[in-house]
Design a protein around this motif. Structure first.
Motif, PDB file in Angstrom:
ATOM      1  N   GLY A  58      -3.579 -14.911  27.719  1.00 37.37           N
ATOM      2  CA  GLY A  58      -4.296 -16.164  27.938  1.00 37.37           C
ATOM      3  C   GLY A  58      -5.051 -16.624  26.706  1.00 37.37           C
ATOM      4  N   PRO A  59      -5.573 -17.831  26.756  1.00 38.01           N
ATOM      5  CA  PRO A  59      -6.281 -18.399  25.597  1.00 38.01           C
ATOM      6  C   PRO A  59      -7.694 -17.862  25.406  1.00 38.01           C
ATOM      7  CG  PRO A  59      -6.294 -19.949  27.420  1.00 38.01           C
ATOM      8  CD  PRO A  59      -5.446 -18.790  27.863  1.00 38.01           C
ATOM      9  N   THR A  60      -8.271 -17.259  26.458  1.00 42.21           N
ATOM     10  CA  THR A  60      -9.647 -16.764  26.384  1.00 42.21           C
ATOM     11  C   THR A  60      -9.677 -15.340  25.869  1.00 42.21           C
ATOM     12  OG1 THR A  60     -10.227 -18.146  28.285  1.00 42.21           O
ATOM     13  CG2 THR A  60     -11.782 -16.415  27.679  1.00 42.21           C
ATOM     14  N   ALA A  61     -10.533 -15.085  24.878  1.00 39.56           N
ATOM     15  CA  ALA A  61     -10.649 -13.728  24.321  1.00 39.56           C
ATOM     16  C   ALA A  61     -11.104 -12.753  25.404  1.00 39.56           C
ATOM     17  CB  ALA A  61     -11.633 -13.719  23.162  1.00 39.56           C
ATOM     18  N   LEU A  62     -10.684 -11.503  25.256  1.00 37.60           N
ATOM     19  CA  LEU A  62     -10.981 -10.493  26.276  1.00 37.60           C
ATOM     20  C   LEU A  62     -12.483 -10.336  26.483  1.00 37.60           C
ATOM     21  CD1 LEU A  62      -9.218  -8.665  28.043  1.00 37.60           C
ATOM     22  CD2 LEU A  62      -9.562  -6.832  26.376  1.00 37.60           C
ATOM     23  N   ASP A  63     -13.260 -10.332  25.404  1.00 35.19           N
ATOM     24  CA  ASP A  63     -14.701 -10.125  25.534  1.00 35.19           C
ATOM     25  C   ASP A  63     -15.435 -11.359  26.063  1.00 35.19           C
ATOM     26  OD1 ASP A  63     -13.977 -11.316  23.130  1.00 35.19           O
ATOM     27  OD2 ASP A  63     -15.831 -10.751  22.152  1.00 35.19           O
ATOM     28  N   ASP A  64     -14.731 -12.476  26.218  1.00 32.23           N
ATOM     29  CA  ASP A  64     -15.334 -13.681  26.810  1.00 32.23           C
ATOM     30  C   ASP A  64     -15.035 -13.783  28.299  1.00 32.23           C
ATOM     31  OD1 ASP A  64     -16.502 -14.593  24.477  1.00 32.23           O
ATOM     32  OD2 ASP A  64     -14.710 -15.699  23.852  1.00 32.23           O
ATOM     33  N   ARG A  65     -14.251 -12.858  28.810  1.00 37.96           N
ATOM     34  CA  ARG A  65     -13.906 -12.868  30.224  1.00 37.96           C
ATOM     35  C   ARG A  65     -14.894 -12.031  31.029  1.00 37.96           C
ATOM     36  NH1 ARG A  65      -8.610 -14.145  31.905  1.00 37.96           N
ATOM     37  NH2 ARG A  65      -7.336 -15.026  30.243  1.00 37.96           N
ATOM     38  N   ARG A  66     -15.049 -12.392  32.291  1.00 36.11           N
ATOM     39  CA  ARG A  66     -15.901 -11.628  33.203  1.00 36.11           C
ATOM     40  C   ARG A  66     -15.047 -11.003  34.291  1.00 36.11           C
ATOM     41  NH1 ARG A  66     -21.740 -14.468  34.370  1.00 36.11           N
ATOM     42  NH2 ARG A  66     -22.402 -14.705  32.203  1.00 36.11           N
ATOM     43  N   THR A  67     -15.361  -9.744  34.610  1.00 38.99           N
ATOM     44  CA  THR A  67     -14.638  -9.022  35.648  1.00 38.99           C
ATOM     45  C   THR A  67     -15.632  -8.497  36.665  1.00 38.99           C
ATOM     46  OG1 THR A  67     -12.934  -8.330  34.078  1.00 38.99           O
ATOM     47  CG2 THR A  67     -13.086  -7.107  36.142  1.00 38.99           C
ATOM     48  N   ALA A  68     -15.436  -8.852  37.917  1.00 32.93           N
ATOM     49  CA  ALA A  68     -16.323  -8.385  38.982  1.00 32.93           C
ATOM     50  C   ALA A  68     -15.647  -7.254  39.751  1.00 32.93           C
ATOM     51  CB  ALA A  68     -16.662  -9.521  39.929  1.00 32.93           C
ATOM     52  N   ILE A  69     -16.426  -6.235  40.095  1.00 31.70           N
ATOM     53  CA  ILE A  69     -15.897  -5.131  40.906  1.00 31.70           C
ATOM     54  C   ILE A  69     -16.101  -5.433  42.385  1.00 31.70           C
ATOM     55  CG2 ILE A  69     -16.096  -2.672  41.415  1.00 31.70           C
ATOM     56  CD1 ILE A  69     -16.905  -2.228  38.523  1.00 31.70           C
ATOM     57  N   LEU A 142     -20.361  -0.680  25.872  1.00 38.70           N
ATOM     58  CA  LEU A 142     -21.003  -1.617  24.951  1.00 38.70           C
ATOM     59  C   LEU A 142     -20.245  -1.692  23.630  1.00 38.70           C
ATOM     60  CD1 LEU A 142     -24.765  -0.745  25.585  1.00 38.70           C
ATOM     61  CD2 LEU A 142     -23.479  -2.712  26.452  1.00 38.70           C
ATOM     62  N   ALA A 143     -19.756  -0.550  23.146  1.00 41.26           N
ATOM     63  CA  ALA A 143     -18.983  -0.540  21.904  1.00 41.26           C
ATOM     64  C   ALA A 143     -17.672  -1.302  22.076  1.00 41.26           C
ATOM     65  CB  ALA A 143     -18.713   0.895  21.473  1.00 41.26           C
ATOM     66  N   GLY A 148     -14.547  -6.424  21.040  1.00 43.85           N
ATOM     67  CA  GLY A 148     -13.644  -7.374  21.689  1.00 43.85           C
ATOM     68  C   GLY A 148     -12.530  -6.721  22.470  1.00 43.85           C
ATOM     69  N   LEU A 149     -12.741  -5.475  22.915  1.00 44.97           N
ATOM     70  CA  LEU A 149     -11.688  -4.727  23.604  1.00 44.97           C
ATOM     71  C   LEU A 149     -11.939  -4.608  25.099  1.00 44.97           C
ATOM     72  CD1 LEU A 149     -11.218  -1.805  21.034  1.00 44.97           C
ATOM     73  CD2 LEU A 149      -9.810  -3.862  21.301  1.00 44.97           C
ATOM     74  N   ASN A 150     -12.981  -5.276  25.593  1.00 44.24           N
ATOM     75  CA  ASN A 150     -13.304  -5.145  27.011  1.00 44.24           C
ATOM     76  C   ASN A 150     -13.863  -6.453  27.539  1.00 44.24           C
ATOM     77  OD1 ASN A 150     -13.178  -2.468  28.576  1.00 44.24           O
ATOM     78  ND2 ASN A 150     -14.930  -3.497  29.514  1.00 44.24           N
ATOM     79  N   THR A 151     -13.650  -6.675  28.818  1.00 44.91           N
ATOM     80  CA  THR A 151     -14.266  -7.822  29.475  1.00 44.91           C
ATOM     81  C   THR A 151     -15.733  -7.506  29.758  1.00 44.91           C
ATOM     82  OG1 THR A 151     -13.731  -7.015  31.692  1.00 44.91           O
ATOM     83  CG2 THR A 151     -12.084  -8.393  30.603  1.00 44.91           C
ATOM     84  N   THR A 152     -16.487  -8.509  30.146  1.00 46.52           N
ATOM     85  CA  THR A 152     -17.847  -8.278  30.624  1.00 46.52           C
ATOM     86  C   THR A 152     -17.743  -7.865  32.087  1.00 46.52           C
ATOM     87  OG1 THR A 152     -18.811  -9.896  29.114  1.00 46.52           O
ATOM     88  CG2 THR A 152     -20.080  -9.334  31.084  1.00 46.52           C
ATOM     89  N   VAL A 153     -18.052  -6.617  32.366  1.00 46.86           N
ATOM     90  CA  VAL A 153     -17.905  -6.087  33.724  1.00 46.86           C
ATOM     91  C   VAL A 153     -19.186  -6.339  34.500  1.00 46.86           C
ATOM     92  CG1 VAL A 153     -17.473  -4.044  35.131  1.00 46.86           C
ATOM     93  CG2 VAL A 153     -16.306  -4.324  32.922  1.00 46.86           C
TER      94      VAL A 153
END
Length: 271
Positions: A58-69, A142-143, A148-153
């Motif tokens: 997708g066009p959105t960077a991974l670290d700009d995405r939010r993921t809810a559990i 956090l690292a 830029g390797l993880n979404t905001t969880v």
């Protein structure tokens, strides 16, 4: 004990003698493993991988995405409560399935360390494991976000209801029960019966655990893979599953409830 002896005791755990299986029994046991994980956490792993690949495309960077559990499942609060509890019940049933199959095979709760013979030591082990995994796990998350390797969880995006905190605690315990019974107790015990080496079985268990967390990003997958290596080896060394269930539940309760109560108060907890 020398450092070399400590390392060998960690990498080469004691392996209890396993009963011999004939060809038909081995085939049935392999099929059982495939079927169980095809409808539970193995399927979750495939879906999680697809979710990660879709995010990367997708066009959105991974670290700009939010993921809810844990998130709202229905607009009506009572319907949402019912849906949340149904989801937790499904996880409890997954773990119960693994335990039931062990009982049918002639094993049982004691064989994987789910008996009540040492509650005090199991509780202390749970607290120790939670501390061992929790702080480094937060650092890795956090690292990974910084790189830029993880979404905001976001552990919880449930609305503010009277039942929010109890439901989050139930969800945490259900997750811990399902994952530890299936991915550690049931899987490692069954692979041991099939004659798979302890280190190879540990790798399979850890990779599976990491796979169904890939929806969070590479950091989530790697962090849970490392957690799987630690948890799996602890079980192989001690034969006790309750400390793993307890530690996992503690970690999730802190994450879920803390996210709900402290949203926006800390930089790594978005509002």
């Amino acid at each position: 004990m020398t450092a070399r002896e400590v390392w060998r005791s960690w990498t080469r755990p004691h392996r209890p003698a396993a009963a011999e299986l004939d060809g038909r029994e081995r085939r049935l046991l392999r099929t059982e493993l495939l079927v169980v994980f095809a409808v539970t956490l193995g399927l979750s792993g495939v879906r999680s991988l697809v979710s990660l690949l879709d995010a990367l495309a997708g066009p959105t960077a991974l670290d700009d995405r939010r993921t809810a559990i844990d998130e709202t499942l229905a607009r009506n609060p009572w319907a949402d409560l019912a849906a949340q509890l149904a989801g937790s019940f499904a996880l409890v049933a997954w773990g119960a399935l693994g335990l039931y199959l062990l009982v049918r095979a002639g094993s049982g709760p004691r064989a994987i360390g789910l008996d009540g013979s040492r509650p005090g030591r199991d509780a202390l082990g749970a607290v120790g494991l939670a501390a061992l995994i929790g702080v480094p796990g937060l650092g890795l998350y956090l690292a990974a976000r910084a790189l830029g390797l993880n979404t905001t969880v976001i552990p919880s995006m449930l609305g503010q209801h009277w039942w929010t905190v109890p439901v989050l605690v139930v969800s945490a315990c259900a997750n811990a029960w399902a994952e530890e019974v299936l991915v550690v107790g049931y899987l490692l015990h069954t692979l041991r019966r099939l004659g798979v080496s302890e280190n190879r079985a540990l790798a399979v268990s850890a990779v599976l655990r990491g796979s169904y967390h890939l929806y969070q990003g590479f950091g989530g997958g790697l962090g849970n893979l490392l957690m799987g290596l630690v948890f799996g080896r602890v079980w192989q060394r001690t034969g006790r599953l309750w400390p793993l269930v307890g530690a996992h539940a503690l970690l999730d309760v802190v994450a879920f409830v803390g996210s709900a109560l402290l949203a926006g108060a800390l930089p790594f907890l978005p509002a």
